[in-house]
Write a protein that holds these residues in place. Sequence first.
Motif, PDB file in Angstrom:
ATOM      1  N   SER A   4       0.787  -1.295  -0.036  1.00 13.29           N
ATOM      2  CA  SER A   4       0.407  -0.144   0.048  1.00 13.29           C
ATOM      3  C   SER A   4       0.971   1.289  -0.045  1.00 13.29           C
ATOM      4  O   SER A   4       0.417   2.300  -0.655  1.00 13.29           O
ATOM      5  N   SER A  24       0.721   6.002  -2.231  1.00 10.42           N
ATOM      6  CA  SER A  24       0.135   5.322  -0.972  1.00 10.42           C
ATOM      7  C   SER A  24      -1.339   5.356  -1.768  1.00 10.42           C
ATOM      8  O   SER A  24      -1.921   6.439  -2.355  1.00 10.42           O
ATOM      9  N   THR A  25      -1.146   4.405  -1.420  1.00 10.22           N
ATOM     10  CA  THR A  25      -2.785   3.768  -1.411  1.00 10.22           C
ATOM     11  C   THR A  25      -4.103   4.502  -0.815  1.00 10.22           C
ATOM     12  O   THR A  25      -3.720   4.254   0.633  1.00 10.22           O
ATOM     13  N   LEU A  30      -5.383   6.626  -5.347  1.00 11.09           N
ATOM     14  CA  LEU A  30      -3.772   6.359  -4.841  1.00 11.09           C
ATOM     15  C   LEU A  30      -3.890   7.880  -4.862  1.00 11.09           C
ATOM     16  O   LEU A  30      -3.965   9.082  -5.165  1.00 11.09           O
ATOM     17  N   TRP A  56      -5.726   4.501 -11.732  1.00 12.79           N
ATOM     18  CA  TRP A  56      -4.655   5.281 -11.621  1.00 12.79           C
ATOM     19  C   TRP A  56      -4.475   6.831 -12.899  1.00 12.79           C
ATOM     20  O   TRP A  56      -3.662   6.302 -13.712  1.00 12.79           O
TER      21      TRP A  56
END
Length: 182
Positions: A4, A24-25, A30, A56
């Motif tokens: 993550s 970071s998730t 993200l 993304w």
Amino acid sequence: MRSSRIFRKWRRLDEPGLELMTLSTTAFGLTVRSTLVHAGAEGFGLRYRWDLDTSWRTRTLHVERTDAVETSLTIERTGDTSWRVDGEPRSDLAGCHEVDVSATPFCNSLAIRRLGAAGGDLLALFVDAPALSCQPSRQRYEPLGPRAWLYVDKGVSEGFTARLDLDEDGLVATYEHLFEAL
């Protein structure tokens, strides 16, 4: 993506420079935070926060210069291929699929993910650093192997080509002549 939180460091190959990035998730996709210093002939510093959806794709990008110029830019996706820059709609950027910031290899991973294994052309919202100006620019990504691509600029830097090698997370590990991960 294996975890993550991913950390990357890239160094420039053509001039002195370094980028430190954390991906970071979040619950919404993200978040990428990065600081970079370009210490070449036209030196500048940048800090950016890039918010992406779960596919993304850019939702927002805030870039600020951290050197003596002290200026910033905020880009927001307002539709699939429509954009607002610093709160103002930008019809000249309509049709742009993804954002490309000239000072970082991170953005090439976004284009490659968008195009998929077959590659192809896309219209990028090109951000020139250090000027922080925006314009559309056509790009082509041709697959060379499972994690290797040929980048062909057909717009702002027409004729420029570079091999891109991706790491196991799908991020650029080497960008021929310009960047390499440390």
